[in-house]
Design an enzyme around this catalytic site. Structure first.
Site, PDB file in Angstrom:
ATOM      1  N   LYS A  33      26.117  31.766  34.836  1.00  0.00           N
ATOM      2  CA  LYS A  33      27.397  32.398  35.104  1.00  0.00           C
ATOM      3  C   LYS A  33      27.512  33.772  34.441  1.00  0.00           C
ATOM      4  O   LYS A  33      27.866  34.761  35.090  1.00  0.00           O
ATOM      5  CB  LYS A  33      28.497  31.469  34.572  1.00  0.00           C
ATOM      6  CG  LYS A  33      29.867  32.046  34.571  1.00  0.00           C
ATOM      7  CD  LYS A  33      30.781  31.201  33.719  1.00  0.00           C
ATOM      8  CE  LYS A  33      30.468  31.412  32.250  1.00  0.00           C
ATOM      9  NZ  LYS A  33      31.520  30.887  31.361  1.00  0.00           N
ATOM     10  N   THR A  34      27.205  33.821  33.154  1.00  0.00           N
ATOM     11  CA  THR A  34      27.339  35.082  32.429  1.00  0.00           C
ATOM     12  C   THR A  34      26.366  36.121  32.975  1.00  0.00           C
ATOM     13  O   THR A  34      26.683  37.300  33.077  1.00  0.00           O
ATOM     14  CB  THR A  34      27.094  34.863  30.935  1.00  0.00           C
ATOM     15  OG1 THR A  34      27.933  33.796  30.500  1.00  0.00           O
ATOM     16  CG2 THR A  34      27.448  36.101  30.142  1.00  0.00           C
ATOM     17  N   ASP A 217      36.354  35.786  33.812  1.00  0.00           N
ATOM     18  CA  ASP A 217      35.478  34.712  33.340  1.00  0.00           C
ATOM     19  C   ASP A 217      36.325  33.459  33.106  1.00  0.00           C
ATOM     20  O   ASP A 217      37.505  33.574  32.766  1.00  0.00           O
ATOM     21  CB  ASP A 217      34.829  35.178  32.029  1.00  0.00           C
ATOM     22  CG  ASP A 217      33.734  34.239  31.579  1.00  0.00           C
ATOM     23  OD1 ASP A 217      33.214  33.472  32.404  1.00  0.00           O
ATOM     24  OD2 ASP A 217      33.403  34.277  30.375  1.00  0.00           O
ATOM     25  N   GLU A 218      35.745  32.283  33.264  1.00  0.00           N
ATOM     26  CA  GLU A 218      36.456  31.023  32.996  1.00  0.00           C
ATOM     27  C   GLU A 218      37.811  30.976  33.700  1.00  0.00           C
ATOM     28  O   GLU A 218      38.839  30.651  33.098  1.00  0.00           O
ATOM     29  CB  GLU A 218      36.686  30.843  31.484  1.00  0.00           C
ATOM     30  CG  GLU A 218      35.434  30.924  30.634  1.00  0.00           C
ATOM     31  CD  GLU A 218      34.649  29.621  30.580  1.00  0.00           C
ATOM     32  OE1 GLU A 218      34.854  28.734  31.446  1.00  0.00           O
ATOM     33  OE2 GLU A 218      33.820  29.496  29.666  1.00  0.00           O
ATOM     34  N   GLN A 251      34.963  21.999  34.732  1.00  0.00           N
ATOM     35  CA  GLN A 251      34.977  22.231  33.292  1.00  0.00           C
ATOM     36  C   GLN A 251      36.353  22.669  32.802  1.00  0.00           C
ATOM     37  O   GLN A 251      36.473  23.311  31.761  1.00  0.00           O
ATOM     38  CB  GLN A 251      33.929  23.274  32.910  1.00  0.00           C
ATOM     39  CG  GLN A 251      32.514  22.767  33.080  1.00  0.00           C
ATOM     40  CD  GLN A 251      31.497  23.720  32.497  1.00  0.00           C
ATOM     41  OE1 GLN A 251      31.363  23.841  31.285  1.00  0.00           O
ATOM     42  NE2 GLN A 251      30.786  24.427  33.362  1.00  0.00           N
ATOM     43  N   ARG A 606      25.924  19.666  27.894  1.00  0.00           N
ATOM     44  CA  ARG A 606      25.500  20.516  26.770  1.00  0.00           C
ATOM     45  C   ARG A 606      24.033  20.302  26.433  1.00  0.00           C
ATOM     46  O   ARG A 606      23.409  21.112  25.767  1.00  0.00           O
ATOM     47  CB  ARG A 606      26.319  20.218  25.492  1.00  0.00           C
ATOM     48  CG  ARG A 606      27.809  20.508  25.548  1.00  0.00           C
ATOM     49  CD  ARG A 606      28.116  21.857  26.077  1.00  0.00           C
ATOM     50  NE  ARG A 606      28.433  21.801  27.505  1.00  0.00           N
ATOM     51  CZ  ARG A 606      28.449  22.853  28.308  1.00  0.00           C
ATOM     52  NH1 ARG A 606      28.160  24.038  27.818  1.00  0.00           N
ATOM     53  NH2 ARG A 606      28.723  22.744  29.595  1.00  0.00           N
TER      54      ARG A 606
END
Length: 739
Positions: A33-34, A217-218, A251, A606
């Site tokens: 994503k980043t 973002d997010e 998420q 994770r």
DNA sequence: TTAGCTGGAGTTTTT
DNA sequence: CTCCAGCTAA
């Protein structure tokens, strides 16, 4: 240019190179994503579609903003100052500083963090003589923030009954108080900026014309006000900015603080998003872990839909350990960790996760006793420490003497004989004259207020001494001049606080070095006032690290929430019990359970290589032993992906030695000596049942035995059937099957 | 003014 | 059990 795009997979490439139209990117965990966000920014600039000034990138945390900026500047040689990359709050602060007049704020307005806000509300309630029983300060704070996050001023909130009318009245009073004192809370930063842009058309057009590309973002974590804010900045229609929103509905774990996943659907609808791009290839976890995550999240109904895949091998099975007690779980964890470290795994790459902070205590105790280095995330952050807040309060008073929150914080710290009585008198005087506390001192100075006068003289002296000093020197001067240094020197446990105050001076030095040249006044000299204000904003907006010794080779302990966005080679997910995870308090309806499940999904994803799930049959909580059922989330992992380190279904008989329950002990587990559960009812004939065991009943379903009495044909057991309640059942009558 | 006590509560948290 | 806020006693 091509070098920027090489190595991207098809979906990533498509996302990065989308035409300038509203776009929604569903980015699964570990899907890069980043990388997509940063590469798109670099690509937009490099291909000449936009200048750095035309880009606005918004994140939630400073950490994310820093990382984004670092990665973009690594891809492109450019001056980072042209780019607007920051948190919602940081960007709002920047806008409000620039347009303070239009926003109706004093030039040097200061920011209240949530602690300051709570203190301000308590003060207000006291002043208004509002009983804490009817209006607890925390509730009022929550109420005010929720209204602001819904975009509502007190004048716009509808009061349906007397109670809500009173709460709205308190909200109104709070607004007046903040305005008088020249302070803004976090939600206010957002709301004020939103109102500024909404009402000021030229300004709005200016920024709409400037920011042609807005990247978020997010996005699943945005609240209603943040979405409104984005809509306002982007502008509508064909001339609107290209709003590029990246998020993952699976998420979304912050609904409890106002995040509204519905913003994703709303965005899709309102902006007529034509293409939704899904980043589904996961580069982080082995196949089994990913399959487990997919299987879990499939149980949620409210999803936009997404399925992660990987081209990596299946890897290891998910290891599951069912302990007798929380202590037992901790001992097992220690053994397993020791053998992992023995096998050469790095401690830093191992995370121990839990649902709630209270669970860390037992684990920490065991790790500490075993001498395993560990680091706990959470707790007090640097700028939240008492001594730091005190020093900052003095600094705030230098900038703005009307800041009553700061005034009250230090008027008698270090102690200088100004007690509650004096302060009450002062507050009365201030209220009557409608001024700040500082200005009211003169009115009470005659009546035993000489200590107050001395305090004012002290502040005046500090102000004089401070003028002309560079920021770090100024802070050092204030720390000693205010008597903080002296005070902590004399305190038994003051050593660490003194070190932190030194650290504050170094933090200011670093800050000043980075900000060099940004605060040149009209004479070309640095404008210290502006620099100090910016440092204070920085302290409020970025509370600093949770813990200092970040570099140590230590096992990482944290809540699942805190783990979001991180990854580890090995993850231990502990306390997988009904009531704990999913947490009892979250089980209000379908939505609550689904959020818990997303939390589980976040936890599982994770892990890169190895995932342990563990639970305890009995656990000490709030001073008493609780017997919980196995978490439903364990059941949602397909059995073929799992390797039970303890037998999954068969409960041990009372007479049998406890360790016979292991059919496949791992190297570490073998070494554990296992005491019998403290709750054992040894000696009692319960037909092969025991306390802590899971049983099933024809009518009530699956439950866990929490107590027993009598024996033989008179034996009765108490069973917790979860939702069905806790029942006493006679073994001679009820049919209970071990599960 | 402060230390010491008592009672109540006890998910998750960034800015 | 353990932490905190708020109150009382010295």
């Amino acid at each position: 240019m091509s070098s920027l795009l090489t190595g991207l997979n098809e979906a990533q490439f498509a996302a990065v190179t989308l035409p300038p139209r509203p776009a929604l990117i569903l980015a699964g965990a570990g899907s890069g994503k980043t990388r997509v966000l940063t590469t798109r920014i670099a690509w937009l600039i490099q291909s000449g579609q936009v200048t750095p000034q035309g880009i606005l990138a918004v994140t939630f945390t400073n950490k994310a903003a820093r990382e984004m900026l670092a990665r973009v500047t690594a891809m492109l040689p450019l001056d980072p100052r042209g780019l607007w990359i920051g948190t919602f709050h940081g960007l709002c602060n920047r806008l409000l500083r620039t347009h303070f007049r239009d926003a109706g704020l004093p030039q040097l307005f200061q920011i209240l963090d949530s602690g300051d806000q709570l203190a301000a509300i308590k003060r207000l309630l006291k002043m208004l003589n509002v009983g804490d029983d009817k209006f607890p300060a925390r509730d009022v704070q929550y109420f005010i923030n929720s209204q602001k996050e819904a975009g509502l001023r007190s004048s716009a909130v509808e009061a349906i009954d007397e109670y809500s009318r009173q709460r709205v009245a308190l909200y109104a009073e709070y607004e007046v108080q903040c305005q008088r004192e020249g302070v803004v809370d976090f939600a206010e930063l957002l709301l004020r900026t939103y109102e500024l842009l909404e009402r000021n058309e030229p300004l709005r057009h200016h920024y709409q014309a400037r920011f042609r590309h807005i990247l978020v973002d997010e996005f699943q974590d945005t609240n209603r006000l943040q979405y409104q804010w984005l809509k306002c900045l982007a502008g509508g229609g064909d001339r609107g900015a290209a709003l590029f929103c990246v998020g993952d509905d699976d998420q979304s774990i912050y609904a409890f603080r106002g995040a509204n996943v519905g913003n994703m659907r709303a965005f899709e609808r309102e902006f007529r998003v034509e293409t939704i791009i899904r980043l589904e290839q996961n580069y982080r976890s082995d196949g089994n872990i990913l399959q487990a995550a997919n299987a879990i999240i499939r149980h949620n109904r409210q999803r936009l839909g997404k399925n992660l895949w990987t081209d990596q091998a299946d890897g290891e099975p998910i290891r599951i350990f069912e302990a007798f007690s929380d202590g037992d779980e901790g001992r097992w964890l220690v053994e397993e960790l020791q053998s992992l470290v023995g096998e050469g795994f790095s401690r830093q790459d191992v995370a121990v996760l839990y649902r709630s902070n209270a669970q860390s205590r037992v684990l920490e105790h065991q790790l500490f006793s075993a001498g395993i280095p560990y680091r706990v995330y959470g707790g007090l952050r640097f700028f939240e420490r008492q001594e730091i807040k005190h020093a900052l309060a003095y600094l705030r008073l230098l900038v703005n003497p009307d800041d009553d929150t700061a005034f009250l914080r230090v008027v008698n710290f270090p102690p200088r004989g100004i007690g509650a009585r004096t302060i009450e008198t002062l507050q009365d005087a201030a209220r009557h004259s409608g001024t700040s506390l500082v200005r009211a001192v003169a009115a009470v100075a005659g009546k035993g207020g000489s200590n107050l006068s001395q305090f004012l003289a002290l502040l005046e002296g500090l102000r004089r001494q401070a003028s002309g000093l560079a920021l770090p020197d100024l802070i050092a001067r204030v720390v000693s001049g205010a008597g903080l240094a002296m005070h902590y020197q004399n305190e038994r446990e003051g050593q660490e606080r003194l070190e932190n105050l030194d650290e504050l001076v170094s933090a200011a030095a670093n800050f000043a070095a980075e900000a060099a040249g940004r605060h040149l006044g009209e004479s070309g000299q640095p404008d210290l006032h502006a620099e100090l204000v910016e440092f204070l904003s920085h302290a409020a907006l970025e509370a600093g690290d949770h813990q200092a010794d970040a570099g140590a080779d230590a096992v990482q302990l944290m809540t699942v929430h805190a783990a979001k966005g991180l990854e580890f080679g090995i993850v231990f997910l502990t306390g997988l019990e009904e009531g704990l995870f999913p947490h009892d308090n979250s089980l209000n309806g379908e939505d609550g359970l689904e959020e818990e499940r997303r939390l589980m999904y976040v936890a599982v994803t994770r892990a890169r290589r190895r995932l342990y799930l563990s639970l305890a049959q009995s656990r000490m909580l709030h001073g008493q032993t609780r017997y919980n059922l196995r978490s439903r989330f364990i059941t949602e992992v397909p059995p073929q992906l799992c390797k039970w380190l303890t037998p999954p279904r068969v409960g041990a008989r009372v007479a049998e030695p406890a360790f016979s329950r292991y059919f496949e002990p791992s190297a570490a587990s073998r070494a554990v000596s296992r005491p019998a559960p403290t709750t054992s009812v040894a000696g009692r004939d319960l037909g092969g049942l025991r306390v802590g065991q899971n049983v099933s009943h024809g009518r009530f379903g699956v439950g866990v035995i929490v107590a027993a009495e009598g024996s033989g044909s008179d034996a009765r057991v108490q069973v917790n059937f979860g939702k069905q309640g806790v029942k006493w059942l006679a073994l001679g009558v009820a049919k209970l099957e071990p599960v």
